[in-house]
Design an enzyme around this catalytic site. Structure first.
Site, short mmCIF file in Angstrom:
data_model
loop_
_atom_site.label_atom_id
_atom_site.label_comp_id
_atom_site.label_asym_id
_atom_site.label_seq_id
_atom_site.Cartn_x
_atom_site.Cartn_y
_atom_site.Cartn_z
N ASP A 328 48.10 21.86 8.07
CA ASP A 328 48.25 21.16 9.34
C ASP A 328 47.83 19.73 9.14
OD1 ASP A 328 48.79 23.54 10.47
OD2 ASP A 328 46.88 23.74 11.53
N ASP A 608 46.13 27.46 13.22
CA ASP A 608 45.08 27.58 14.23
C ASP A 608 45.51 28.35 15.47
OD1 ASP A 608 46.78 25.62 15.13
OD2 ASP A 608 45.39 23.97 14.78
N ASP A 612 50.51 31.33 14.91
CA ASP A 612 50.47 31.10 13.47
C ASP A 612 50.13 32.38 12.71
OD1 ASP A 612 51.03 28.45 13.75
OD2 ASP A 612 48.94 27.80 13.73
P1 ATP Z 1 49.05 20.08 13.55
O1 ATP Z 1 47.68 20.51 13.93
O2 ATP Z 1 49.89 21.10 12.89
O3 ATP Z 1 49.13 18.75 12.90
P2 ATP Z 1 49.62 19.20 16.16
O4 ATP Z 1 48.30 19.55 16.68
O5 ATP Z 1 50.03 17.82 16.01
O6 ATP Z 1 49.89 19.96 14.86
P3 ATP Z 1 50.74 20.61 18.34
O7 ATP Z 1 49.39 20.89 18.84
O8 ATP Z 1 51.75 21.68 18.24
O9 ATP Z 1 50.72 19.97 16.95
O10 ATP Z 1 51.33 19.42 19.19
C1 ATP Z 1 52.64 19.00 19.08
C2 ATP Z 1 52.93 17.90 20.04
O11 ATP Z 1 52.73 18.34 21.38
C3 ATP Z 1 52.03 16.69 19.89
O12 ATP Z 1 52.56 15.78 18.98
C4 ATP Z 1 52.00 16.10 21.28
O13 ATP Z 1 53.13 15.28 21.48
C5 ATP Z 1 52.13 17.32 22.15
N1 ATP Z 1 50.83 17.79 22.64
C6 ATP Z 1 49.81 18.25 21.90
N2 ATP Z 1 48.79 18.62 22.67
C7 ATP Z 1 49.15 18.37 23.93
C8 ATP Z 1 48.52 18.56 25.20
N3 ATP Z 1 47.30 19.06 25.31
N4 ATP Z 1 49.20 18.19 26.29
C9 ATP Z 1 50.44 17.70 26.17
N5 ATP Z 1 51.07 17.50 25.04
C10 ATP Z 1 50.46 17.83 23.92
#
Ligand code: ATP
Length: 869
Positions: A328, A608, A612
């Protein structure tokens, strides 16, 4: 204060009966109840008694053979032999027992680290407590991926389902809702309840704790049937099996030897039997399984020190052999300390100053960002608080950063308006919506990935804003779009969001890479391990961070949408060359693992979220995040990272390689040594010569060396350069050609050295007993030199560091030297072992023979290493 049928009782009555409120208990009341009800812990399952566990150490085929040998020698009244054999058995059992205790303690400590926490409301505020501190009357907040910490009566449920297989055996998640159900409904149909130990698979919930600890359903059926963790791995199991067959072979050869010696050699039967027993005991690698298990236990502890918690022991081997790490981004490669740095609205671009989560910092140029800030404040589940002058975020750090941003703009970082409804964030739809009651009526605020949110907005130039989001992302910023909509009802209508939102602006957050991750990625390169980033983030952001982290190929990015267009065969072709995968959903992770495995690679995958879990299970080494990971991910994983840090994965790989090396070393030391000892005797018998070492002496050597010297190898640190080698092939056999050759070579050299010394002594006219004493000491000296050789199987042993050895090695050598001097020079022991004092010069000669032996095998190694280069 007990409720018999909470599932059929209304929420209000439950709250009343438990003297609780939806705002949670006060801290003092919670403490009082904790005292009254006791900790929320399941009653311990009874463990086997100490004695029984000690006796279990004897339940092993190799030990049965030894006990049989002891019985035979006792029948023949060779009490010394019986005593020595029993001492070998006992020493093995004691070591096995101690090691098991140590390993159990290590695993228990690990279970403690992994003990779940719970999010509760106390004094009206949300806080995280240990799961064991929950009391009846507490209000618990749960989201997808959480493990239910106690039996809960639901107060709120949004899109909630739970997987209750451990209680009901039903593996399909069950939907959960607030309304009461019939009193006589079976457990699986009590939809108004969440049961302790089950997993939330979807949605969010708020629940009232009705039962804790032993009073929960799972507690009443006698506690969780704890998965008994077998202290074994594929390699150890394979060696166990090998040792068993080897013992049969040795017994067969021993029997043939007995027949030969008696009928053809015309030796006395009793004498022959003793010798054969000595050879069999010497040849059987009885210490091997115990020492290998100890090596594993030490590896588990070493990994725990490096923040990698092993949940399934076989993972310790798997992690050492990985050739690809899929990781990630957020929080693993980056720090997950977010800060809103830029904001772009239809009015212009604004820079936001400030540090950490403190809600103080200037906006330049000045402008009215209050609508955007209110959206950031209300569409948010986190909290920021100031502790000892430092601002920290509770919940998602990104949301914490948005609260700090709101504080900077509107001077308020605590949401005020009442929340009426919400669509929780889900990594598949990538947005979140909240309906709050405001002064001028209800407002829905939405935040999420720009491509998703912009699509819901009307009245803007879509392609222009996409481009702006793209530019922001290419600077490595994480980009969110925020929007709002008036709403007169009490619920969010998802259909009305599409196209009906008013766009407020883009927010760009920085999340700097972890410096240690950059170093760890470089280390992976040297170790022949490819690192791939699999993130839910924007392609531009992902590529920018990948370049900063130093991934091999950061220019080519495949998105989730691209992946969907490829079939499995095409994906398997593409996957090798691409290192950045963006905007992926958890389902993509599973496909990527399979595609990489189809290329013959051994894959470590991090995760996480709840979704997954399948990818983690499928990967060769599934790694869950300990801090931000869901319980569901942790349960599916082989390894849990206590600090979520990519560098810990690489540290675990290094430890995994060390453990495997040490297992190999234990085997490479034991087998040739045992072979060497026995070949000497067998050949003497076949050639009709006097025995260079007596049966009792063989048993003695076996007793003091097999366990002690072999054990020292379990404590070996990583060999220098262990991370400069390419990963080993997972299907590479441990009994490789070169190991077999080593066994043969060392056995031959043992033979030459022992017979050499023996013949020299006989030639000088020494009595037989003295010649045998010298031969026995030669064997021990050779074993010690062999140990020093094995410590560095991949590099030269002729360095200062290699010669220094470890504390354990020196302790063992000192102990053995004292023991050898004792049996050689102390008269009482001489009588027992039939030894004679060795003249000083002959003692020196034995050491010289040892040194020559060492020189030969070391030169042979240099030749082999040289050829491989
Ligand atoms: P990784 O941990 O694999 O790098 P990530 O944490 O970036 O992944 P996700 O948590 O799936 O991936 O988030 C994907 C997208 O969703 C983010 O880039 C953001 O645009 C949006 N996002 C993440 N968290 C939130 C939230 N709490 N509210 C709204 N949008 C969110």
């Amino acid at each position: 204060m007990q409720i018999d049928d909470p599932h059929s009782t209304s929420v209000e009555t439950c709250l009343e009966l438990l003297d609780a409120s939806t705002g949670g208990l006060s801290r003092t009341e919670a403490a009082r109840r904790l005292h009254a009800f006791g900790p929320n812990r399941l009653p311990e399952t009874r463990r086997r008694g100490r004695l029984l566990r000690f006796l279990a150490q004897f339940h092993n085929l190799l030990i049965y053979v030894l006990l049989g040998a002891a019985a035979v020698t006792a029948l023949l009244q060779h009490w010394v032999d019986t005593g020595v054999i029993l001492a070998v058995v006992l020493a093995n059992a004691v070591i096995g027992h101690l090691q098991e205790g140590k390993a159990e303690a290590a695993m228990a400590a690990i279970r403690n680290i992994l003990a779940p926490h719970a999010s509760v409301l106390r004094d009206g505020a949300r806080m995280t407590v240990d799961g064991t501190d929950l009391v009846p009357g507490d209000i618990v907040v749960l989201e997808a991926g959480d493990k239910v910490p106690a039996d809960l009566r639901l107060i709120e449920a949004r899109g909630l389902s739970a997987q209750e297989a451990i209680l009901t055996g039903e593996s399909v998640p069950v939907e959960k809702t607030v309304p009461s159900v019939a009193a006589h409904a079976p457990l699986g149909d009590r939809r108004s309840m969440l049961w302790s130990g089950t997993l939330v698979t979807q949605g969010t919930a708020k629940g009232l704790v009705v039962h804790t600890g032993g009073a929960t359903e799972i507690g009443r059926i006698g506690g969780l049937v704890e998965g008994v963790e077998q202290l074994t791995t594929p390699l150890v199991a394979q060696m166990d099996n090998f040792a068993r067959w080897l013992s049969f072979l040795i017994l067969l050869i021993a029997a043939l030897l007995l027949v030969y010696g008696y009928f053809i050699g015309h030796h006395a039967f009793g004498e022959m039997l003793m010798v054969v027993i000595g050879v069999a005991v010497a040849a059987i690698p009885e210490g091997l399984p115990a020492v290998m298990t100890i090596t594993l236990a030490i590896g588990v502890q070493a990994m725990a020190r490096r923040h990698a918690i092993v949940r399934h022991l076989p993972a310790i081997e798997a992690i050492g052999s990985v050739s690809v790490i899929c990781t990630d981004k957020t929080g693993t490669l980056t720090r997950n300390e977010m800060l809103v740095a830029v904001v772009e609205t239809p009015d212009g671009i604004f820079e936001i100053a400030g540090e950490g989560y403190a809600p103080a910092g200037a906006v330049t140029p000045a402008g009215d960002l209050s609508r955007l800030a209110r959206a950031a404040l209300l569409c948010n589940d986190a909290a920021i608080t100031c502790r000892d002058g430092i601002w920290i975020a509770e919940g998602d750090p990104m949301e914490g950063a948005l609260l700090a941003f709101a504080g900077k703009v509107i001077g308020d970082h605590r949401p005020d308006g009442r929340r009426l409804d919400a669509i929780p964030f889900d990594s598949r739809h990538r947005f979140m919506a909240v309906l709050s009651e405001g002064q001028g009526g209800g407002l829905v605020h939405v935040k999420g990935a720009p491509e998703r949110v912009l699509r819901m907005c009307g009245g803007i130039d879509l392609s222009d804003w996409h481009e702006r989001a793209e530019i922001m992302a290419s600077r490595g910023l994480r980009v969110l779009a925020l929007a709002e909509r008036k709403e007169s009802g009490e619920e969010i209508d998802p259909a009305a969001l599409e196209g009906g939102l008013t766009f407020l602006g883009l927010v760009g957050l920085i999340d700097p890479p972890r410096p240690e991750a950059i170093a760890a990625v470089a280390e992976c390169r040297a170790a022949g391990i490819r690192v791939k980033m699999i993130t839910g983030d924007h392609a531009g952001t992902a590529a920018a961070i990948a370049a900063r982290i130093g991934l091999e190929n950061s220019s080519r990015v495949l998105t989730g949408a691209d992946l969907d267009k490829l079939d499995d065969a095409q994906l398997a072709l593409e996957v090798a060359g691409v290192d950045v995968f963006a905007r992926t959903s958890p389902e993509h992770k599973l496909r990527l693992v399979m595609a990489l495995q189809a290329n013959g690679l051994s894959v470590a995958m991090t995760g996480d979220g709840v979704n997954d879990a399948p990818a983690l299970k499928r990967a060769d080494a599934g790694i869950a995040m300990g801090q931000k990971g869901s319980e569901a991910a942790k349960e599916a994983a082989d390894l849990v990272l206590a600090n979520d840090n990519f560098a810990s994965i690489v540290a675990a790989v290094r430890e995994g390689r060390t453990v495997y090396d040490n297992l190999t070393k234990v085997i490479s030391w034991t087998l040739p040594t045992n072979a060497g000892e026995s070949v000497v005797v067998v050949l003497a018998l076949l050639a009709g010569l006097a025995l260079p070492v007596t049966a009792v002496q063989i048993l003695w050597i076996n007793l003091i060396t097999a366990i002690t010297l072999g054990l020292a190898l379990a404590f070996e640190p990583s060999e220098p350069g262990s991370m400069a080698r390419p990963p080993r092939r997972r299907d590479a056999p441990i009994l490789s050609g070169s190991l077999v050759w080593h066994v043969v070579l060392v056995a031959m050299l043992f033979l030459a050295a022992v017979f050499g010394i023996f013949s020299y002594a006989v030639d000088r006219g020494y009595p037989l007993a003295l010649a045998q004493t010298m031969a026995m000491n030669t064997v021990v000296v050779l074993e010690i030199f062999h140990l020093f050789f094995i410590r560095n199987i991949y590099s030269t042993s002729l360095t200062w560091a290699a010669a220094q050895g470890t504390k354990v090695v020196w302790r063992v050598i000192i102990a053995i030297t004292i023991a050898q001097f004792a049996v050689t020079y102390v008269p009482a022991l001489q009588a027992v072992l039939g030894t004679r004092p060795v003249p000083l010069m002959d003692g020196v000669l034995i050491l010289v023979v040892g040194a020559v032996f060492f020189a030969i095998i070391e030169i042979e190694k240099q030749i082999r290493l040289g050829l491989r280069r």
